[in-house]
Design an enzyme around this catalytic site. Structure first.
Site, PDB file in Angstrom:
ATOM      1  CD  GLU A  17      10.444   9.429 -17.179  1.00  0.00           C
ATOM      2  OE1 GLU A  17      10.416  10.013 -16.089  1.00  0.00           O
ATOM      3  OE2 GLU A  17      10.906   9.954 -18.217  1.00  0.00           O
TER       4      GLU A  17
ATOM      5  CG  HIS B  31      -1.879  -1.128   1.286  1.00  0.00           C
ATOM      6  ND1 HIS B  31      -3.104  -1.148   0.685  1.00  0.00           N
ATOM      7  CD2 HIS B  31      -1.730  -2.340   1.888  1.00  0.00           C
ATOM      8  CE1 HIS B  31      -3.695  -2.318   0.922  1.00  0.00           C
ATOM      9  NE2 HIS B  31      -2.871  -3.059   1.647  1.00  0.00           N
TER      10      HIS B  31
END
Length: 463
Positions: free
Chosen positions: A331, A188
């Site tokens: 990216e 998380h």
């Protein structure tokens, strides 16, 4: 210019063109984009023409002299000699008939040139005809989907599988290199129990292993070919053995396992196998996107972020901030993954466009499928070579473990969940370590605490 003729009449084409009237009509009808069929597709389609001609000669459909010229022309086209003559836009007739005729006409003109020294022309259609000879025994409706499957298998075999194998090996190497580097695990996006950096990279290796397994499944779906169904799956105007023999010859040439479909009506009325294969490519893209983002996050900083790994500095990262280096290779991979996921949506829509006996979005399904394969191949190879290969671990990961609040998980067997949670809360409020608070709040000895809170004991299952 010279005059060429098709069933609708005469057209003028450039004198140096190998294509003919049908192709010229398609060029005029579809001035849509700069997108064209790929090298692997042209190779596949021309191999179908080559070996179709060989079987037709054996069956007496085409005489030896014409067959030799057609086969030579088809081989040259398959090898890329006439790629600049495949001029029809991807956004064309939904069956790909325009491109099928483009191939028929290029091969016909070159075969006539081989026989006579002249390039095509309406007076030579009686010598070699694009429909009667080059297209004999087949239809656009079975040749084009067959070429799509074969082209995808070519690109998977020659490009994507080797690229994934390279990336898997890069992750394996880094997993071994980093197996002694402890760091904080995260769930998380919050601190969790410790993990070895090498274990994380072992997970990435496992993702690529399973990606390759999924790719093998996609291969089995694409190996089944529509050739032999001709117009609507019934096989009109072809011989029952034609497709099987052509496919055997192509399989031998490419060293790829291919087989005739067991259900021609399914194979031509749907592109379910292409949709299925695209779903596999999408899953691989999703998997790679997860890895790319993890690499970016672990390398973020270098001082104000996690900074647990150092990515190779391949180019300046900013036009305004000197010394800034960005995770550009990761990216780039992430953008490829986005494109592949989008391509899958297009292919899903194309798959819904099978109307009765034929799908009418074959060209765009083909373009997106092959683009996805090739993008994943190039980006995976680039990611392995320019990013993963040069990764280095920093000291920051091990340094942050001692301060991690989730170390309290190891106290649960000794003092229980609630007491351990209280220690974590006190440590957070005070800024102290779990060990410091546990020493103050429990009766556990220093030896017991050192043993329980040793992060290296937390990285594997206990008996």
């Amino acid at each position: 210019m010279r005059k060429e003729k098709d069933s609708m009449g005469e057209m003028e084409v450039p004198d140096d063109a190998y294509y003919g009237a049908s192709t010229k009509r398609a060029v005029m009808n579809f001035p849509i984009s700069d997108l064209r069929f790929t090298r692997s597709f042209i190779r596949a389609l021309c191999l179908i023409k080559l070996y179709g001609c060989a079987v037709n000669e054996k069956d007496g459909v085409i005489d030896k002299k014409k067959s030799e010229a057609i086969q030579k022309a088809s081989r040259e086209a398959a090898e890329g000699k006439f790629d600049d003559q495949f001029v029809v836009d991807i956004f064309q007739t939904g069956s790909g008939t325009s491109t099928n005729m483009n191939a028929n006409e290029v091969i016909t003109s070159r075969a006539i040139e081989i026989l006579t020294g002249a390039r095509g022309g309406e007076n030579n259609r009686s010598l070699i005809h694009p429909n009667d000879h080059v297209n004999a025994g087949m239809s656009s409706n079975d040749a084009i989907p067959t070429a799509i499957h074969i082209a995808a298998l070519i690109d998977i075999t020659e490009k994507l599988e080797p690229a994934l194998t390279l990336l898997e090996a890069a992750f394996e190497k880094k997993s071994q290199q980093f197996m002694g580097v402890i760091k904080t695990g995260r769930t998380h996006l919050q601190d969790a129990t410790p993990i070895l950096l090498g274990q994380e990279f072992l997970g990435y290796k496992g993702q690529i292993e399973r990606a390759k397994e999924r790719l093998q499944y996609a291969r089995t779906r694409l190996e089944s070919l529509a050739l032999g169904g001709t117009a609507v799956g019934t096989g009109i105007n072809t011989k029952s053995h034609f497709a099987r023999e052509v496919i055997e010859l192509i399989s031998k040439d490419l060293k790829i396992n291919l087989k005739e479909t067991t259900n021609h009506f399914q194979a031509q009325s749907t592109i379910d196998e292409i949709v299925d294969a695209s779903g596999v490519l999408k899953t691989i893209a999703v998997s790679l996107l997860k890895i790319a983002n993890d690499i970016r996050f672990m390398g973020c900083g270098p001082r104000a972020g996690f900074g647990e790994i150092q990515l190779p500095a391949v180019q300046p990262g900013s036009s305004i901030m000197p010394g800034k280096v960005n995770p550009v290779i990761a990216e780039s991979l992430a953008m490829v993954c986005a494109q592949v996921i989008g391509n899958d949506v297009t292919i899903n829509i194309a798959g819904q466009s099978g109307n009765f006996e034929l799908n009418v979005m074959l060209p765009i399904a083909c373009y997106n499928l092959l683009q996805s394969i090739n993008l994943l191949a190039s980006a995976s190879q680039n990611f392995a070579n320019q990013c993963i290969e040069g990764l280095e671990a920093t000291a920051k990961g091990p340094q942050m473990v001692e301060a991690g609040l989730s170390l309290c998980t190891a106290l649960v067997p000794a003092i229980g969940y609630d007491a351990s949670a209280r220690i974590a809360h006190l440590a957070y409020e005070s800024g102290k370590t779990i060990k410091e608070v546990a020493k103050e709040e429990t009766s556990l000895s220093q030896v017991e605490l050192n043993s329980l809170l040793d992060p290296h004991r937390m990285i594997s299952q206990s008996d």
